[in-house]
Scaffold this active site. Structure first.
Site, PDB file in Angstrom:
ATOM      1  N   HIS A  90       0.779  -1.241   0.000  1.00  0.00           N
ATOM      2  CA  HIS A  90       0.000   0.000   0.000  1.00  0.00           C
ATOM      3  C   HIS A  90       0.808   1.287   0.000  1.00  0.00           C
ATOM      4  CE1 HIS A  90       1.066  -0.004   4.291  1.00  0.00           C
ATOM      5  NE2 HIS A  90       0.785   1.278   4.272  1.00  0.00           N
TER       6      HIS A  90
HETATM    7  C1  UD1 Z   1      -1.356   6.286   5.728  1.00  0.00           C
HETATM    8  C2  UD1 Z   1       0.022   6.770   6.172  1.00  0.00           C
HETATM    9  C3  UD1 Z   1       1.024   5.632   6.008  1.00  0.00           C
HETATM   10  C4  UD1 Z   1       0.571   4.386   6.713  1.00  0.00           C
HETATM   11  C5  UD1 Z   1      -0.847   4.022   6.297  1.00  0.00           C
HETATM   12  C6  UD1 Z   1      -1.327   2.885   7.163  1.00  0.00           C
HETATM   13  C7  UD1 Z   1       0.473   9.147   5.745  1.00  0.00           C
HETATM   14  C8  UD1 Z   1       1.169  10.113   4.867  1.00  0.00           C
HETATM   15  N1  UD1 Z   1       0.482   7.880   5.327  1.00  0.00           N
HETATM   16  O1  UD1 Z   1      -1.275   5.966   4.345  1.00  0.00           O
HETATM   17  O2  UD1 Z   1       2.255   6.042   6.580  1.00  0.00           O
HETATM   18  O3  UD1 Z   1       1.429   3.331   6.346  1.00  0.00           O
HETATM   19  O4  UD1 Z   1      -1.714   5.141   6.504  1.00  0.00           O
HETATM   20  O5  UD1 Z   1      -2.329   2.156   6.537  1.00  0.00           O
HETATM   21  O6  UD1 Z   1      -0.041   9.540   6.767  1.00  0.00           O
HETATM   22  N2  UD1 Z   1      -8.785   5.578   2.202  1.00  0.00           N
HETATM   23  C9  UD1 Z   1     -10.063   5.101   2.242  1.00  0.00           C
HETATM   24  N3  UD1 Z   1     -10.555   4.678   3.454  1.00  0.00           N
HETATM   25  C10 UD1 Z   1      -9.838   4.729   4.605  1.00  0.00           C
HETATM   26  C11 UD1 Z   1      -8.531   5.231   4.541  1.00  0.00           C
HETATM   27  C12 UD1 Z   1      -8.011   5.653   3.331  1.00  0.00           C
HETATM   28  O7  UD1 Z   1     -10.758   5.045   1.245  1.00  0.00           O
HETATM   29  O8  UD1 Z   1     -10.350   4.331   5.667  1.00  0.00           O
HETATM   30  C13 UD1 Z   1      -8.255   6.026   0.876  1.00  0.00           C
HETATM   31  C14 UD1 Z   1      -8.626   7.461   0.552  1.00  0.00           C
HETATM   32  O9  UD1 Z   1      -8.846   7.527  -0.821  1.00  0.00           O
HETATM   33  C15 UD1 Z   1      -7.373   8.234   0.851  1.00  0.00           C
HETATM   34  C16 UD1 Z   1      -6.287   7.195   0.486  1.00  0.00           C
HETATM   35  O10 UD1 Z   1      -6.853   5.935   0.876  1.00  0.00           O
HETATM   36  O11 UD1 Z   1      -7.288   9.404   0.089  1.00  0.00           O
HETATM   37  C17 UD1 Z   1      -4.984   7.372   1.211  1.00  0.00           C
HETATM   38  O12 UD1 Z   1      -5.219   7.489   2.606  1.00  0.00           O
HETATM   39  P1  UD1 Z   1      -4.161   8.294   3.506  1.00  0.00           P
HETATM   40  O13 UD1 Z   1      -4.601   8.229   4.912  1.00  0.00           O
HETATM   41  O14 UD1 Z   1      -3.869   9.627   2.904  1.00  0.00           O
HETATM   42  O15 UD1 Z   1      -2.843   7.454   3.290  1.00  0.00           O
HETATM   43  P2  UD1 Z   1      -2.569   5.904   3.446  1.00  0.00           P
HETATM   44  O16 UD1 Z   1      -2.134   5.375   2.143  1.00  0.00           O
HETATM   45  O17 UD1 Z   1      -3.673   5.251   4.155  1.00  0.00           O
HETATM   46  N1  UDP Z   2      -3.580  -5.075   9.588  1.00  0.00           N
HETATM   47  C1  UDP Z   2      -4.875  -5.498   9.871  1.00  0.00           C
HETATM   48  N2  UDP Z   2      -5.669  -5.893   8.829  1.00  0.00           N
HETATM   49  C2  UDP Z   2      -5.244  -5.896   7.541  1.00  0.00           C
HETATM   50  C3  UDP Z   2      -3.918  -5.476   7.269  1.00  0.00           C
HETATM   51  C4  UDP Z   2      -3.107  -5.054   8.314  1.00  0.00           C
HETATM   52  O1  UDP Z   2      -5.281  -5.522  11.030  1.00  0.00           O
HETATM   53  O2  UDP Z   2      -6.015  -6.261   6.649  1.00  0.00           O
HETATM   54  C5  UDP Z   2      -2.734  -4.582  10.707  1.00  0.00           C
HETATM   55  C6  UDP Z   2      -1.422  -5.302  10.895  1.00  0.00           C
HETATM   56  O3  UDP Z   2      -1.569  -6.392  11.776  1.00  0.00           O
HETATM   57  C7  UDP Z   2      -0.533  -4.213  11.477  1.00  0.00           C
HETATM   58  C8  UDP Z   2      -1.094  -2.936  10.895  1.00  0.00           C
HETATM   59  O4  UDP Z   2      -2.372  -3.249  10.398  1.00  0.00           O
HETATM   60  O5  UDP Z   2      -0.666  -4.145  12.891  1.00  0.00           O
HETATM   61  C9  UDP Z   2      -0.212  -2.414   9.790  1.00  0.00           C
HETATM   62  O6  UDP Z   2      -0.836  -1.336   9.174  1.00  0.00           O
HETATM   63  P1  UDP Z   2      -0.444  -0.804   7.747  1.00  0.00           P
HETATM   64  O7  UDP Z   2       0.262  -1.853   6.989  1.00  0.00           O
HETATM   65  O8  UDP Z   2      -1.682  -0.226   7.161  1.00  0.00           O
HETATM   66  O9  UDP Z   2       0.488   0.436   8.091  1.00  0.00           O
HETATM   67  P2  UDP Z   2       2.056   0.634   8.332  1.00  0.00           P
HETATM   68  O10 UDP Z   2       2.445  -0.240   9.457  1.00  0.00           O
HETATM   69  O11 UDP Z   2       2.757   0.325   7.047  1.00  0.00           O
HETATM   70  O12 UDP Z   2       2.165   2.084   8.644  1.00  0.00           O
END
Ligand code: UD1
Ligand code: UDP
Length: 369
Positions: A217
């Site tokens: 992601h």
């Molecule tokens: C964010 C964090 C990243 C982390 C990840 C965990 C930043 C810059 N990035 O990335 O470090 O690894 O969370 O998962 O803060 N969206 C949905 N539903 C949700 C959440 C997100 O549809 O519940 C979609 C939206 O289109 C949004 C896009 O995902 O614009 C990106 O979400 P965003 O929170 O900006 O960044 P992540 O890729 O989730």
């Molecule tokens: N995780 C979860 N369900 C999923 C994928 C990940 O509960 O379908 C949990 C995983 O166990 C870990 C956390 O989400 O604790 C990791 O989050 P993510 O990969 O979104 O973010 P990052 O750690 O890269 O910031």
């Protein structure tokens, strides 16, 4: 009597990693509250974790969603404005942020700025950063900027390992601000494995033990069409080579990009919606191999002793590589298959470098003192 503690969180990993801190504060009857920014908002990215981890409803849910993933300034800026109002109103003695997201940045920056306004506001607030000192040294990642800024602004730095502490010492951060506490993910996992007997997820997906688990992601990966389609092709090749399904719970960001890029999963790659922590933990425990670009999943695979191939060129969790739990493959399909081959054979006897599961206790001891 210790003063009030505010915790800022906004994403899936922040809910999971702050949950042991919240429980520790609760168990000591501390005066604390949670500000949830709303960065993650789908049920399976937010509420499912509050339910499964038995967390109280946040006192504040700001509902701030990113309108487009590239509008990082707008996203962070709206959080700054709302968090500032809450701190002015609640006057906590300390604000804790966790990790490296936009929510981390906003919570840290607002707090630091407010701490300079005491003559006008009577605000006497300190800032603590949990999971401090991680560095990928990759400036293309939004997370790297967030974590560097949070570290340099904080009064208390809770480093998961000595290596993370050393990163900060090299940058001139004074040692009196740094404590090596381990990572709260170990606390969360220790707690969760006691209750996680959810074999139903394997039944539901029709899986036998030993499949490959994948997540993908990261912005610098998933947003690039060529990288995403290369990695999906590599998942198909891993399936062909090992004869095991590759199960991929797809992050909403990646789901949207797959649609935009017209990426179709190859045979043997099973796409599912994101799942709860208990189910994901079960999928990790029963996998023969994990392919991921997630930070948290690299840590968890290391703690759970499941070999990991990281789909990135670098990692801010090099401890996982040092102990033999993880290897960097990047997004080149040949390299991913080669690394999968190596890690499938890896003996699962490494030591967990992320602490003894008492990180939240150590952190709360320090902040309440
Ligand atoms: C964010 C964090 C990243 C982390 C990840 C965990 C930043 C810059 N990035 O990335 O470090 O690894 O969370 O998962 O803060 N969206 C949905 N539903 C949700 C959440 C997100 O549809 O519940 C979609 C939206 O289109 C949004 C896009 O995902 O614009 C990106 O979400 P965003 O929170 O900006 O960044 P992540 O890729 O989730
Ligand atoms: N995780 C979860 N369900 C999923 C994928 C990940 O509960 O379908 C949990 C995983 O166990 C870990 C956390 O989400 O604790 C990791 O989050 P993510 O990969 O979104 O973010 P990052 O750690 O890269 O910031």
């Amino acid at each position: 009597m210790p003063s009030k503690v505010a915790i800022v969180a906004g994403t899936r990993p922040e809910i999971i990693k702050t949950s042991p801190l919240i429980k520790e504060l609760e168990s000591r009857g501390a005066d604390y509250f949670l500000i949830y920014t709303g960065q993650h908002y789908n049920y399976e990215m937010e509420k499912v974790f509050f339910e499964q981890l038995s967390l109280p409803t946040p006192r504040y849910n700001l509902g701030i969603r990113s309108s487009a993933p590239f509008l990082q300034g707008e996203h962070t800026g709206r959080m700054l404005i709302d968090i500032e109002k809450i701190i002015l109103d609640e006057k906590p003695g300390i604000v804790l942020t966790q990790g490296d997201t936009n929510s981390t940045l906003a919570g840290s920056l607002t707090t630091r700025k407010l701490a300079t306004t005491a003559p006008f506001t009577n605000i006497n607030v300190m800032l603590g950063h949990v999971e401090a000192g991680l560095r990928s040294y990759d400036r293309t990642m939004p997370e790297e900027a967030n974590r560097i800024i949070a570290d340099h602004l904080s009064d208390f730095l809770f480093a998961p390992t000595q290596r993370a502490a050393d990163n900060m010492l090299k940058e001139g951060i004074h040692r009196s601000r740094i404590s090596v506490t381990g990572n709260t993910i170990v606390d969360a996992l220790n707690d969760a494995v006691k209750t996680s007997s959810r074999n139903e997820i394997l039944d539901k997906l029709g899986l036998d033990r030993g499949y490959v688990l994948a997540t993908f992601h990261r912005q610098e990966n998933a947003d690039v069409r060529e990288k995403f389609s290369n990695v999906m092709g590599a998942f198909g090749r891993v399936h062909n080579k090992f004869g095991k399904p590759v199960v991929y719970p797809v992050h909403p960001r990646s789901r949207k990009l797959m649609e935009r890029f017209d990426i179709v999963p190859p045979e043997g790659v099973v796409l599912i919606d994101p799942i709860g922590f208990m189910e994901f933990l079960k999928l990790e425990q029963e996998a023969s191999l994990i392919l991921t670009d997630s930070g948290g999943v690299q840590e968890e695979s290391c703690v759970l002793r499941v070999p990991c191939v990281t789909l990135r060129e670098n990692t801010e969790r090099p401890e996982t590589i040092d102990v033999g739990a993880n290897i960097l493959a990047g997004t080149d399909p040949d390299k991913i298959v080669e690394c999968a081959d190596i890690m499938m054979e890896r003996k699962r006897n490494w030591e967990n470098p992320f602490g003894d599961g008492k990180s939240s206790k150590k952190i709360v001891d320090i902040i309440l003192r």
